[in-house]
Design a protein around this motif. Structure first.
Motif, PDB file in Angstrom:
ATOM      1  N   UNK A  31      16.446  22.583  68.823  1.00 32.83           N
ATOM      2  CA  UNK A  31      17.202  21.584  68.071  1.00 32.83           C
ATOM      3  C   UNK A  31      18.678  21.641  68.374  1.00 32.83           C
ATOM      4  N   UNK A  32      19.386  20.581  67.960  1.00 33.47           N
ATOM      5  CA  UNK A  32      20.829  20.488  68.159  1.00 33.47           C
ATOM      6  C   UNK A  32      21.488  19.987  66.877  1.00 33.47           C
ATOM      7  N   UNK A  33      22.700  20.477  66.621  1.00 35.45           N
ATOM      8  CA  UNK A  33      23.463  20.055  65.448  1.00 35.45           C
ATOM      9  C   UNK A  33      24.921  19.886  65.850  1.00 35.45           C
ATOM     10  N   UNK A  34      25.622  18.987  65.171  1.00 41.95           N
ATOM     11  CA  UNK A  34      27.027  18.738  65.489  1.00 41.95           C
ATOM     12  C   UNK A  34      27.977  19.373  64.492  1.00 41.95           C
ATOM     13  N   UNK A  35      27.441  19.994  63.435  1.00 41.74           N
ATOM     14  CA  UNK A  35      28.292  20.683  62.458  1.00 41.74           C
ATOM     15  C   UNK A  35      27.454  21.662  61.658  1.00 41.74           C
ATOM     16  N   UNK A  36      28.130  22.484  60.867  1.00 36.99           N
ATOM     17  CA  UNK A  36      27.445  23.514  60.118  1.00 36.99           C
ATOM     18  C   UNK A  36      26.501  22.993  59.056  1.00 36.99           C
ATOM     19  N   UNK A  37      26.838  21.864  58.443  1.00 39.07           N
ATOM     20  CA  UNK A  37      25.968  21.296  57.418  1.00 39.07           C
ATOM     21  C   UNK A  37      24.625  20.900  58.015  1.00 39.07           C
ATOM     22  N   UNK A  38      24.662  20.344  59.223  1.00 39.05           N
ATOM     23  CA  UNK A  38      23.421  19.973  59.894  1.00 39.05           C
ATOM     24  C   UNK A  38      22.605  21.219  60.242  1.00 39.05           C
ATOM     25  N   UNK A  39      23.286  22.283  60.633  1.00 36.31           N
ATOM     26  CA  UNK A  39      22.593  23.533  60.947  1.00 36.31           C
ATOM     27  C   UNK A  39      21.794  24.022  59.740  1.00 36.31           C
ATOM     28  N   UNK A  40      22.440  24.105  58.593  1.00 38.40           N
ATOM     29  CA  UNK A  40      21.792  24.610  57.385  1.00 38.40           C
ATOM     30  C   UNK A  40      20.628  23.721  56.970  1.00 38.40           C
ATOM     31  N   UNK A  41      20.792  22.414  57.123  1.00 42.06           N
ATOM     32  CA  UNK A  41      19.730  21.480  56.769  1.00 42.06           C
ATOM     33  C   UNK A  41      18.530  21.640  57.698  1.00 42.06           C
ATOM     34  N   UNK A  42      18.787  21.780  58.993  1.00 42.79           N
ATOM     35  CA  UNK A  42      17.697  21.892  59.966  1.00 42.79           C
ATOM     36  C   UNK A  42      16.930  23.194  59.811  1.00 42.79           C
ATOM     37  N   UNK A  43      17.629  24.259  59.449  1.00 43.31           N
ATOM     38  CA  UNK A  43      16.970  25.555  59.293  1.00 43.31           C
ATOM     39  C   UNK A  43      15.986  25.577  58.124  1.00 43.31           C
ATOM     40  N   UNK A  44      16.111  24.621  57.203  1.00 48.13           N
ATOM     41  CA  UNK A  44      15.190  24.547  56.064  1.00 48.13           C
ATOM     42  C   UNK A  44      13.754  24.304  56.529  1.00 48.13           C
ATOM     43  N   UNK A  45      13.608  23.578  57.629  1.00 51.08           N
ATOM     44  CA  UNK A  45      12.265  23.215  58.092  1.00 51.08           C
ATOM     45  C   UNK A  45      11.966  23.665  59.519  1.00 51.08           C
ATOM     46  N   UNK A  46      12.958  24.243  60.195  1.00 47.52           N
ATOM     47  CA  UNK A  46      12.782  24.593  61.605  1.00 47.52           C
ATOM     48  C   UNK A  46      12.977  26.101  61.808  1.00 47.52           C
ATOM     49  N   UNK A  47      11.944  26.824  62.224  1.00 47.62           N
ATOM     50  CA  UNK A  47      12.115  28.255  62.496  1.00 47.62           C
ATOM     51  C   UNK A  47      12.958  28.472  63.749  1.00 47.62           C
ATOM     52  N   UNK A  48      14.020  29.258  63.606  1.00 52.75           N
ATOM     53  CA  UNK A  48      14.964  29.498  64.706  1.00 52.75           C
ATOM     54  C   UNK A  48      15.282  30.987  64.774  1.00 52.75           C
ATOM     55  N   UNK A  49      15.335  31.516  65.981  1.00 53.30           N
ATOM     56  CA  UNK A  49      15.689  32.919  66.161  1.00 53.30           C
ATOM     57  C   UNK A  49      17.191  33.120  66.299  1.00 53.30           C
ATOM     58  N   UNK A  50      17.849  32.226  67.071  1.00 52.25           N
ATOM     59  CA  UNK A  50      19.281  32.358  67.329  1.00 52.25           C
ATOM     60  C   UNK A  50      19.954  30.987  67.208  1.00 52.25           C
ATOM     61  N   UNK A  51      21.034  30.943  66.440  1.00 49.77           N
ATOM     62  CA  UNK A  51      21.887  29.752  66.403  1.00 49.77           C
ATOM     63  C   UNK A  51      23.076  30.015  67.316  1.00 49.77           C
ATOM     64  N   UNK A  52      23.205  29.201  68.354  1.00 45.79           N
ATOM     65  CA  UNK A  52      24.322  29.300  69.287  1.00 45.79           C
ATOM     66  C   UNK A  52      25.383  28.331  68.789  1.00 45.79           C
ATOM     67  N   UNK A  53      26.450  28.858  68.172  1.00 47.23           N
ATOM     68  CA  UNK A  53      27.342  28.053  67.342  1.00 47.23           C
ATOM     69  C   UNK A  53      28.805  28.132  67.747  1.00 47.23           C
ATOM     70  N   UNK A  54      29.459  26.971  67.764  1.00 48.47           N
ATOM     71  CA  UNK A  54      30.906  26.922  67.956  1.00 48.47           C
ATOM     72  C   UNK A  54      31.586  27.290  66.632  1.00 48.47           C
ATOM     73  N   UNK A  55      32.862  27.608  66.689  1.00 50.01           N
ATOM     74  CA  UNK A  55      33.630  27.902  65.479  1.00 50.01           C
ATOM     75  C   UNK A  55      34.230  26.625  64.909  1.00 50.01           C
ATOM     76  N   UNK A  56      34.852  25.838  65.769  1.00 51.10           N
ATOM     77  CA  UNK A  56      35.521  24.616  65.333  1.00 51.10           C
ATOM     78  C   UNK A  56      34.537  23.454  65.318  1.00 51.10           C
ATOM     79  N   UNK A  57      34.133  23.053  64.112  1.00 54.00           N
ATOM     80  CA  UNK A  57      33.233  21.920  63.941  1.00 54.00           C
ATOM     81  C   UNK A  57      33.657  21.138  62.710  1.00 54.00           C
ATOM     82  N   UNK A  58      33.408  19.822  62.677  1.00 52.60           N
ATOM     83  CA  UNK A  58      33.745  19.031  61.492  1.00 52.60           C
ATOM     84  C   UNK A  58      32.778  19.318  60.346  1.00 52.60           C
ATOM     85  N   UNK A  59      33.102  18.803  59.178  1.00 50.11           N
ATOM     86  CA  UNK A  59      32.288  18.898  57.960  1.00 50.11           C
ATOM     87  C   UNK A  59      32.216  20.346  57.468  1.00 50.11           C
TER      88      UNK A  59
END
Length: 218
Positions: A31-59
């Motif tokens: 999966x892909x997300x453009x901000x942290x809020x999307x990450x948290x929402x996607x993890x509710x239903x998507x099993x993920x081992x590693x989130x590869x995440x930028x620091x500077x993101x909107x929202x």
């Protein structure tokens, strides 16, 4: 198979990373997300081992996302992938709960190694940052005494950061500086944040004072 969620607000960067990671049979971008809020929402239903995440993101940026993520999804690891190379950012992200920190200019072999390392439950720090921190630790001269509220001398600023500092002191905006240096406005914003973090300057006036003390402007 290591399941990966990419989190970065630049679509073209996500596309590039996905393409590079696709060469490894044991890495699966689910999966892909453009901000942290999307990450948290996607993890509710998507099993993920590693989130590869930028620091500077909107929202919701990395600093706000990681503590929430680690609390709600403790089995999911966070590997920071960013342009921010100052130790303050590194320290803050590890304190927030990140398992690893790697720069976007790292080789894909180092990035994939970092993914496997944090997925296995081990911490990871990219070689460039690790070496820079080591060199600074063994060669740092005694800091000069400053007046209360005075910015640090900025001796650890890079050549590019000193160039950006000079242009800031001349009154140029981030957009004007990016045009002059033929780079993106986002890159200039990153340089400006690094300058502020390194000098501990509170405002533009303090940055100008630093530029004068460094002989960048008269």
């Amino acid at each position: 198979m290591i399941r990966i969620l990419l989190a970065d607000d630049h679509t073209i960067l996500r596309d590039g990373i996905r393409a590079l990671l696709s060469a490894d049979a044991d890495l699966d971008v689910v999966g892909e997300a453009s901000n942290g809020a999307e990450v948290l929402s996607m993890l509710e239903t998507m099993p993920v081992d590693v989130v590869l995440m930028d620091v500077q993101m909107p929202v919701l940026d990395g600093f706000a996302t990681v503590p929430e993520l680690r609390q709600r999804f403790p089995d999911t690891k966070v590997l920071v992938l960013t342009m921010l190379d100052h130790e303050n950012y590194v320290t803050r992200m590890f304190e927030a709960g990140a398992s690893g920190y790697v720069l976007k200019n790292a080789a894909i072999s180092e990035i994939t190694y970092a993914i496997r390392t944090v997925a296995a439950g081990n911490p990871f720090l990219c070689s460039e940052i690790g070496l820079n921190m080591l060199y600074k630790a063994v060669s740092q001269p005694l800091a000069p005494v400053h007046e209360v509220g005075e910015a640090h001398a900025g001796s650890d600023l890079t050549t590019r950061e000193l160039e950006v500092l000079k242009l800031i002191a001349e009154g140029m905006t981030n957009g004007e500086i990016s045009d002059k240096l033929f780079t993106s406005k986002r890159t200039i914003e990153t340089h400006r944040q690094n300058i502020i973090a390194k000098t501990q300057a509170k405002n533009t006036a303090a940055l100008i004072k630093l530029a004068v003390s460094r002989g960048l402007i008269s």
